[in-house]
Design an enzyme around this catalytic site. Structure first.
Site, mmCIF file in Angstrom:
data_model
loop_
_atom_site.group_PDB
_atom_site.id
_atom_site.type_symbol
_atom_site.label_atom_id
_atom_site.label_comp_id
_atom_site.label_asym_id
_atom_site.label_seq_id
_atom_site.Cartn_x
_atom_site.Cartn_y
_atom_site.Cartn_z
ATOM 1 N N GLY A 212 43.507 39.190 40.717
ATOM 2 C CA GLY A 212 44.811 39.645 41.203
ATOM 3 C C GLY A 212 45.650 38.497 41.744
ATOM 4 N N LEU B 134 46.677 37.857 44.856
ATOM 5 C CA LEU B 134 46.055 37.248 46.038
ATOM 6 C C LEU B 134 44.616 36.842 45.757
ATOM 7 C CD1 LEU B 134 45.928 36.492 49.042
ATOM 8 C CD2 LEU B 134 45.480 38.898 49.568
ATOM 9 N N TYR C 22 50.939 55.469 50.058
ATOM 10 C CA TYR C 22 50.315 54.138 50.030
ATOM 11 C C TYR C 22 49.935 53.697 51.448
ATOM 12 C CZ TYR C 22 50.096 49.033 49.928
ATOM 13 O OH TYR C 22 49.708 47.723 50.106
ATOM 14 N N LYS D 279 46.144 53.192 52.956
ATOM 15 C CA LYS D 279 45.714 51.869 53.430
ATOM 16 C C LYS D 279 45.273 51.957 54.884
ATOM 17 C CE LYS D 279 45.994 48.172 51.675
ATOM 18 N NZ LYS D 279 45.043 47.344 50.895
HETATM 19 N N1 LIG Z 1 52.123 42.978 46.973
HETATM 20 C C1 LIG Z 1 52.539 42.930 48.233
HETATM 21 O O1 LIG Z 1 53.688 42.590 48.530
HETATM 22 C C2 LIG Z 1 51.566 43.278 49.346
HETATM 23 C C3 LIG Z 1 52.034 43.316 50.667
HETATM 24 C C4 LIG Z 1 51.126 43.595 51.695
HETATM 25 C C5 LIG Z 1 49.797 43.808 51.400
HETATM 26 N N2 LIG Z 1 49.382 43.791 50.102
HETATM 27 C C6 LIG Z 1 47.956 43.998 49.834
HETATM 28 O O2 LIG Z 1 47.480 42.787 49.283
HETATM 29 C C7 LIG Z 1 46.349 43.049 48.438
HETATM 30 C C8 LIG Z 1 46.465 42.250 47.151
HETATM 31 O O3 LIG Z 1 47.649 42.550 46.445
HETATM 32 P P1 LIG Z 1 47.975 41.810 45.059
HETATM 33 O O4 LIG Z 1 49.457 41.701 44.974
HETATM 34 O O5 LIG Z 1 47.123 40.593 44.917
HETATM 35 O O6 LIG Z 1 47.464 42.908 44.022
HETATM 36 P P2 LIG Z 1 47.184 42.835 42.447
HETATM 37 O O7 LIG Z 1 47.685 41.582 41.828
HETATM 38 O O8 LIG Z 1 47.630 44.128 41.876
HETATM 39 O O9 LIG Z 1 45.589 42.778 42.413
HETATM 40 C C9 LIG Z 1 44.798 43.868 42.803
HETATM 41 C C10 LIG Z 1 43.426 43.744 42.175
HETATM 42 O O10 LIG Z 1 42.643 44.881 42.532
HETATM 43 C C11 LIG Z 1 42.009 45.410 41.368
HETATM 44 N N3 LIG Z 1 41.777 46.836 41.552
HETATM 45 C C12 LIG Z 1 42.718 47.822 41.615
HETATM 46 N N4 LIG Z 1 42.124 49.014 41.787
HETATM 47 C C13 LIG Z 1 40.795 48.784 41.843
HETATM 48 C C14 LIG Z 1 39.656 49.622 41.998
HETATM 49 N N5 LIG Z 1 39.786 50.952 42.117
HETATM 50 N N6 LIG Z 1 38.418 49.055 42.013
HETATM 51 C C15 LIG Z 1 38.284 47.722 41.882
HETATM 52 N N7 LIG Z 1 39.321 46.858 41.712
HETATM 53 C C16 LIG Z 1 40.557 47.393 41.691
HETATM 54 C C17 LIG Z 1 42.998 45.118 40.257
HETATM 55 O O11 LIG Z 1 42.389 45.185 38.993
HETATM 56 P P3 LIG Z 1 43.164 45.894 37.746
HETATM 57 O O12 LIG Z 1 44.557 45.342 37.740
HETATM 58 O O13 LIG Z 1 42.361 45.476 36.552
HETATM 59 O O14 LIG Z 1 43.135 47.370 38.004
HETATM 60 C C18 LIG Z 1 43.453 43.702 40.649
HETATM 61 O O15 LIG Z 1 42.499 42.750 40.216
HETATM 62 C C19 LIG Z 1 46.275 44.570 48.333
HETATM 63 O O16 LIG Z 1 45.262 45.018 49.221
HETATM 64 C C20 LIG Z 1 47.620 45.078 48.820
HETATM 65 O O17 LIG Z 1 47.503 46.353 49.430
HETATM 66 C C21 LIG Z 1 50.237 43.522 49.091
#
Ligand SMILES: NC(=O)c1ccc[n+]([C@@H]2O[C@H](COP(=O)([O-])OP(=O)(O)OC[C@H]3O[C@@H](n4cnc5c(N)ncnc54)[C@H](OP(=O)(O)O)[C@@H]3O)[C@@H](O)[C@H]2O)c1
Length: 304
Positions: free
Chosen positions: A10, A12, A125, A129
């Site tokens: 992902g 992060l 969401y 969380k």
């Molecule tokens: N994006 C933001 O602005 C933001 C802000 C605050 C906090 N966050 C938090 O930061 C974290 C990382 O975000 P990111 O932007 O890096 O996300 P991302 O790029 O979408 O990556 C998420 C990863 O989790 C995997 N995943 C999703 N559902 C899953 C499941 N049921 N079992 C196992 N793996 C699973 C995905 O795999 P697949 O794609 O193959 O399903 C992907 O590898 C998350 O916890 C999010 O809540 C994000």
């Protein structure tokens, strides 16, 4: 240390893999194909084989609109998935580092939220969380829950299938020459490489608990866009959108700035001003995982 990173491909997660590897740890990268968080048996089996000292969970279902449409699935992944990890971490006597979000707050405050402020999520969401946080904090004997916000990194955000806010702005500027951006939603945009380095630093401590972890300072999305264009020397007509001009289908906090109070009180806060993180990102993101395909696909919006 043996570190298992969940969500390793992902936005992060890839920087977390890079940061622990650079710090000399043995990293086990787990993608969704390796493990489904919502399935207790899979979580226990996969992690039981690897026997990590530290589990870092960056995975989540975090597309806000999708969570609203499929609340049971969102709860299964973000809530029950976190519980599954917490139970497994206890079995393995491992430290569980769990990434959470500023969306646990309603945004009615006008000064930065601290760890002691009461959460009140506005959408599915945020609720799921928050449930995940509670599971981790009440079950995992050794845990560090890190809330972050407005993240952007060199790897595409998989949940949103493409470009982060910085790349969307640059793309729109190139293609349209004129951009209108909301000026009444405030965040602390945070570069994923810096979150990853903070996670490594936190993992070295004996601390347990809840931590806010975002870049210092805050801005509106309009101000963020203005800085992106200024730092890249992009010629564009940038205008502040009128309030309500881009109505969101799902309610989101208007103000979700976090204060890294707990990290600071333990002398562990590594974050610099959001402008410094942005500069670092634009300077090819030294310290970040190498990008596979910059500017990969369709446009996406801010946090989920
Ligand atoms: N994006 C933001 O602005 C933001 C802000 C605050 C906090 N966050 C938090 O930061 C974290 C990382 O975000 P990111 O932007 O890096 O996300 P991302 O790029 O979408 O990556 C998420 C990863 O989790 C995997 N995943 C999703 N559902 C899953 C499941 N049921 N079992 C196992 N793996 C699973 C995905 O795999 P697949 O794609 O193959 O399903 C992907 O590898 C998350 O916890 C999010 O809540 C994000």
């Amino acid at each position: 240390m043996k570190v298992a990173v969940i969500g390793a491909n992902g936005q992060l997660g890839s920087d977390v893999v890079y940061a622990f590897s650079s710090a000399g740890d043995s990293v086990q990268s787990l993608t969704h194909a390796d493990l489904e968080l919502a399935e207790m048996e899979a979580v226990a089996r996969v992690l039981g084989k690897l026997r990590p000292d530290v589990i870092v969970n960056t995975a989540a279902m975090h597309n806000v609109d999708k969570c609203e449409q499929e609340p049971a699935k969102a709860y299964a992944v973000n809530g029950i998935g976190s519980r599954n990890l917490a139970l497994t971490a206890n079995e393995l006597a491992a430290l569980l580092i769990h990434v959470s979000t500023d969306y646990v707050f309603d945004g009615n405050k006008r000064t930065p939220y601290e760890e002691t402020d009461a959460p009140l999520p506005l959408n599915v969401y945020g609720n799921t969380k928050l449930a995940g946080e509670y599971y981790v904090r009440s079950i995992a004997k050794r845990h560090q829950v890190l809330r972050t916000s407005g993240i952007y990194g060199k790897q595409p955000c998989r949940a949103k299938g493409g470009l982060n806010f910085v790349e969307i702005m640059l793309k729109l500027a190139r293609e349209k020459g004129k951009v209108r951006v909301v000026d009444d939603e405030f965040v602390s945009p945070t570069f994923t490489a810096e979150i990853a380095e903070q996670i490594v630093a936190l993992s070295r401590s004996e601390l347990n608990g809840l931590f806010h972890g975002t870049a210092e300072g805050s801005c509106s999305w309009f101000e963020f866009a203005r800085e992106i264009f200024a730092l890249t020397g992009t010629k564009v007509v940038l205008e502040a959108a009128a309030p309500g001009e881009f109505p969101a289908k799902v309610p989101r906090p208007k103000y979700s700035v976090l204060e890294n109070r707990m990290l600071k009180s333990h002398g562990l806060n590594r974050f610099r001003l959001w402008q410094d993180g942005l500069r670092r990102y634009l300077d090819v993101g030294a310290g970040s995982a190498p990008s596979e395909s910059p500017l990969a696909s369709a446009a996406i919006g801010p946090e989920a």
